[in-house]
Design a protein around this motif. Structure first.
Motif, PDB file in Angstrom:
ATOM      1  N   MET A   1      -8.338  28.143  13.515  1.00 57.69           N
ATOM      2  CA  MET A   1      -8.730  26.827  13.005  1.00 57.69           C
ATOM      3  C   MET A   1      -8.491  26.736  11.508  1.00 57.69           C
ATOM      4  N   PRO A   2      -8.126  25.592  11.001  1.00 54.81           N
ATOM      5  CA  PRO A   2      -7.619  24.411  11.699  1.00 54.81           C
ATOM      6  C   PRO A   2      -6.149  24.608  12.045  1.00 54.81           C
ATOM      7  N   VAL A   3      -5.664  23.874  13.014  1.00 51.20           N
ATOM      8  CA  VAL A   3      -4.253  23.937  13.388  1.00 51.20           C
ATOM      9  C   VAL A   3      -3.492  23.008  12.456  1.00 51.20           C
ATOM     10  N   THR A   4      -2.665  23.605  11.619  1.00 45.24           N
ATOM     11  CA  THR A   4      -1.867  22.836  10.644  1.00 45.24           C
ATOM     12  C   THR A   4      -0.438  23.368  10.639  1.00 45.24           C
ATOM     13  N   ALA A   5       0.393  22.814   9.793  1.00 48.66           N
ATOM     14  CA  ALA A   5       1.792  23.231   9.710  1.00 48.66           C
ATOM     15  C   ALA A   5       1.933  24.717   9.369  1.00 48.66           C
ATOM     16  N   ILE A   6       1.011  25.287   8.631  1.00 44.55           N
ATOM     17  CA  ILE A   6       1.110  26.686   8.225  1.00 44.55           C
ATOM     18  C   ILE A   6       0.670  27.655   9.328  1.00 44.55           C
ATOM     19  N   THR A   7       0.008  27.151  10.356  1.00 51.61           N
ATOM     20  CA  THR A   7      -0.541  28.004  11.409  1.00 51.61           C
ATOM     21  C   THR A   7       0.511  28.919  12.029  1.00 51.61           C
ATOM     22  N   SER A   8       1.679  28.381  12.323  1.00 55.16           N
ATOM     23  CA  SER A   8       2.706  29.206  12.968  1.00 55.16           C
ATOM     24  C   SER A   8       3.279  30.257  12.027  1.00 55.16           C
ATOM     25  N   GLU A   9       3.094  30.087  10.728  1.00 59.05           N
ATOM     26  CA  GLU A   9       3.509  31.114   9.774  1.00 59.05           C
ATOM     27  C   GLU A   9       2.493  32.255   9.744  1.00 59.05           C
ATOM     28  N   LEU A  10       1.245  31.914   9.952  1.00 51.75           N
ATOM     29  CA  LEU A  10       0.184  32.917   9.923  1.00 51.75           C
ATOM     30  C   LEU A  10       0.072  33.697  11.232  1.00 51.75           C
ATOM     31  N   PHE A  11       0.412  33.048  12.340  1.00 49.00           N
ATOM     32  CA  PHE A  11       0.296  33.662  13.659  1.00 49.00           C
ATOM     33  C   PHE A  11       1.670  33.707  14.316  1.00 49.00           C
ATOM     34  N   ASP A  12       2.343  34.849  14.237  1.00 42.77           N
ATOM     35  CA  ASP A  12       3.657  34.951  14.854  1.00 42.77           C
ATOM     36  C   ASP A  12       3.527  35.195  16.359  1.00 42.77           C
ATOM     37  N   LYS A  13       4.656  35.110  17.056  1.00 41.04           N
ATOM     38  CA  LYS A  13       4.647  35.221  18.520  1.00 41.04           C
ATOM     39  C   LYS A  13       4.077  36.551  19.001  1.00 41.04           C
TER      40      LYS A  13
END
Length: 153
Positions: free
Chosen positions: A9-21
Protein backbone atom coordinates in the motif's frame (compact mmCIF):
# COMPACT_ATOMS: atom_id res chain seq x y z
CA UNK A 1 -1.69 -11.61 5.14
CA UNK A 2 -1.47 -8.15 6.63
CA UNK A 3 2.31 -8.06 6.96
CA UNK A 4 2.59 -8.79 3.22
CA UNK A 5 -0.18 -6.62 1.81
CA UNK A 6 0.43 -3.61 4.08
CA UNK A 7 3.78 -3.22 2.33
CA UNK A 8 1.99 -3.10 -1.00
CA UNK A 9 0.00 0.00 0.00
CA UNK A 10 -0.63 2.39 -1.63
CA UNK A 11 -0.67 1.07 -5.19
CA UNK A 12 0.95 3.78 -7.31
CA UNK A 13 3.14 4.06 -10.40
CA UNK A 14 6.26 3.30 -8.34
CA UNK A 15 4.83 0.06 -6.90
CA UNK A 16 6.06 -2.12 -9.76
CA UNK A 17 9.56 -0.70 -9.31
CA UNK A 18 9.56 -1.64 -5.65
CA UNK A 19 8.06 -5.11 -6.13
CA UNK A 20 9.60 -7.06 -9.00
CA UNK A 21 8.11 -10.25 -10.44
CA UNK A 22 10.47 -12.56 -8.53
CA UNK A 23 9.52 -11.00 -5.20
CA UNK A 24 5.80 -11.06 -6.01
CA UNK A 25 5.95 -14.73 -7.07
CA UNK A 26 7.46 -15.67 -3.70
CA UNK A 27 5.03 -13.48 -1.82
CA UNK A 28 2.09 -14.88 -3.79
CA UNK A 29 2.96 -18.39 -2.66
CA UNK A 30 2.88 -17.28 0.98
CA UNK A 31 -0.49 -15.60 0.44
CA UNK A 32 -1.89 -18.68 -1.32
CA UNK A 33 -0.78 -20.86 1.60
CA UNK A 34 -2.68 -18.59 3.99
CA UNK A 35 -5.91 -19.00 2.03
CA UNK A 36 -8.63 -16.39 1.74
CA UNK A 37 -8.31 -12.75 2.72
CA UNK A 38 -10.87 -10.29 4.00
CA UNK A 39 -12.82 -8.50 1.24
CA UNK A 40 -11.17 -5.20 2.15
CA UNK A 41 -7.76 -6.60 1.17
CA UNK A 42 -8.85 -8.26 -2.09
CA UNK A 43 -8.06 -5.20 -4.24
CA UNK A 44 -4.45 -5.19 -3.03
CA UNK A 45 -4.14 -8.93 -3.53
CA UNK A 46 -5.39 -8.65 -7.13
CA UNK A 47 -3.16 -5.62 -7.79
CA UNK A 48 -0.23 -7.67 -6.52
CA UNK A 49 -1.18 -10.50 -8.91
CA UNK A 50 -1.21 -8.03 -11.81
CA UNK A 51 2.57 -7.65 -11.61
CA UNK A 52 2.88 -11.33 -12.60
CA UNK A 53 -0.23 -11.94 -14.72
CA UNK A 54 -2.28 -8.82 -15.53
CA UNK A 55 -4.77 -10.73 -17.69
CA UNK A 56 -5.64 -13.15 -14.89
CA UNK A 57 -5.84 -10.21 -12.47
CA UNK A 58 -8.22 -8.37 -14.83
CA UNK A 59 -10.57 -11.35 -14.81
CA UNK A 60 -10.40 -11.63 -11.01
CA UNK A 61 -11.02 -7.89 -10.56
CA UNK A 62 -14.37 -8.01 -12.32
CA UNK A 63 -16.02 -9.28 -9.14
CA UNK A 64 -14.70 -6.44 -6.95
CA UNK A 65 -17.16 -4.02 -5.35
CA UNK A 66 -15.61 -0.66 -4.44
CA UNK A 67 -17.46 -0.15 -1.16
CA UNK A 68 -16.21 -3.55 0.08
CA UNK A 69 -12.55 -2.62 -0.47
CA UNK A 70 -10.15 -0.79 1.80
CA UNK A 71 -10.79 2.96 1.76
CA UNK A 72 -7.44 3.44 -0.03
CA UNK A 73 -8.61 1.44 -3.02
CA UNK A 74 -11.48 1.18 -5.48
CA UNK A 75 -12.46 -1.13 -8.30
CA UNK A 76 -11.68 1.53 -10.90
CA UNK A 77 -8.23 2.13 -9.39
CA UNK A 78 -7.47 -1.62 -9.43
CA UNK A 79 -8.66 -1.95 -13.04
CA UNK A 80 -6.57 1.06 -14.08
CA UNK A 81 -3.49 -0.39 -12.36
CA UNK A 82 -3.99 -3.76 -14.05
CA UNK A 83 -4.52 -2.22 -17.48
CA UNK A 84 -1.22 -0.36 -17.25
CA UNK A 85 0.88 -3.46 -16.43
CA UNK A 86 3.23 -4.82 -19.09
CA UNK A 87 1.65 -7.82 -20.78
CA UNK A 88 -1.94 -6.68 -20.35
CA UNK A 89 -3.98 -7.42 -23.47
CA UNK A 90 -6.70 -4.85 -23.98
CA UNK A 91 -9.03 -7.47 -25.43
CA UNK A 92 -8.99 -9.56 -22.25
CA UNK A 93 -12.60 -10.23 -21.35
CA UNK A 94 -14.30 -11.71 -18.36
CA UNK A 95 -17.85 -12.52 -17.46
CA UNK A 96 -19.25 -10.31 -14.77
CA UNK A 97 -21.12 -12.22 -12.07
CA UNK A 98 -24.86 -11.56 -12.19
CA UNK A 99 -24.82 -10.18 -15.74
CA UNK A 100 -26.72 -12.55 -18.01
CA UNK A 101 -26.78 -10.08 -20.90
CA UNK A 102 -23.33 -10.91 -22.19
CA UNK A 103 -24.28 -12.99 -25.18
CA UNK A 104 -22.79 -12.03 -28.49
CA UNK A 105 -24.25 -12.20 -31.94
CA UNK A 106 -20.77 -13.09 -33.17
CA UNK A 107 -20.57 -16.91 -33.19
CA UNK A 108 -16.78 -16.84 -33.45
CA UNK A 109 -16.41 -14.87 -30.20
CA UNK A 110 -14.07 -16.50 -27.70
CA UNK A 111 -15.42 -17.70 -24.37
CA UNK A 112 -15.46 -15.02 -21.69
CA UNK A 113 -12.16 -14.90 -19.86
CA UNK A 114 -10.25 -16.35 -22.83
CA UNK A 115 -7.63 -14.14 -24.42
CA UNK A 116 -7.93 -13.83 -28.18
CA UNK A 117 -4.25 -13.73 -29.02
CA UNK A 118 -4.84 -13.69 -32.77
CA UNK A 119 -6.57 -10.32 -32.62
CA UNK A 120 -3.78 -8.85 -30.51
CA UNK A 121 -1.54 -8.64 -33.59
CA UNK A 122 1.19 -11.00 -34.60
CA UNK A 123 2.75 -12.81 -31.66
CA UNK A 124 5.80 -13.71 -33.72
CA UNK A 125 9.02 -12.06 -32.58
CA UNK A 126 9.93 -11.58 -36.24
CA UNK A 127 6.97 -9.17 -36.62
CA UNK A 128 8.44 -6.67 -34.17
CA UNK A 129 11.57 -4.69 -35.04
CA UNK A 130 12.88 -4.44 -31.47
CA UNK A 131 12.46 -8.20 -30.95
CA UNK A 132 14.35 -8.88 -34.18
CA UNK A 133 17.14 -6.50 -33.06
CA UNK A 134 17.30 -8.44 -29.79
CA UNK A 135 17.64 -11.66 -31.83
CA UNK A 136 14.55 -13.21 -30.23
CA UNK A 137 12.70 -16.03 -31.92
CA UNK A 138 9.30 -17.65 -31.49
CA UNK A 139 6.39 -15.88 -29.82
CA UNK A 140 7.13 -12.58 -28.09
CA UNK A 141 3.98 -10.49 -28.25
CA UNK A 142 2.65 -12.22 -26.24
CA UNK A 143 4.82 -15.18 -25.31
CA UNK A 144 3.23 -18.62 -25.02
CA UNK A 145 2.71 -17.79 -21.31
CA UNK A 146 0.73 -14.64 -22.21
CA UNK A 147 3.43 -12.13 -21.22
CA UNK A 148 4.28 -9.17 -23.46
CA UNK A 149 8.01 -8.62 -23.80
CA UNK A 150 9.48 -5.12 -23.74
CA UNK A 151 10.50 -5.43 -27.40
CA UNK A 152 6.86 -5.48 -28.57
CA UNK A 153 5.96 -2.31 -30.47
Amino acid sequence: VYVHLINFMPVTAITSELFDKAYVKGERQVLLDIGSVEKAWTGYLISNEAIIDPNKAWTEAQSLVSNQLDSGSSKSQVLYWISTRPGFLSNTTASVPGNDNQSSSNPSEKAKGEIDKASAGSASCSSHDNCVKSQLEGSCCPTNDGMMLSCCN
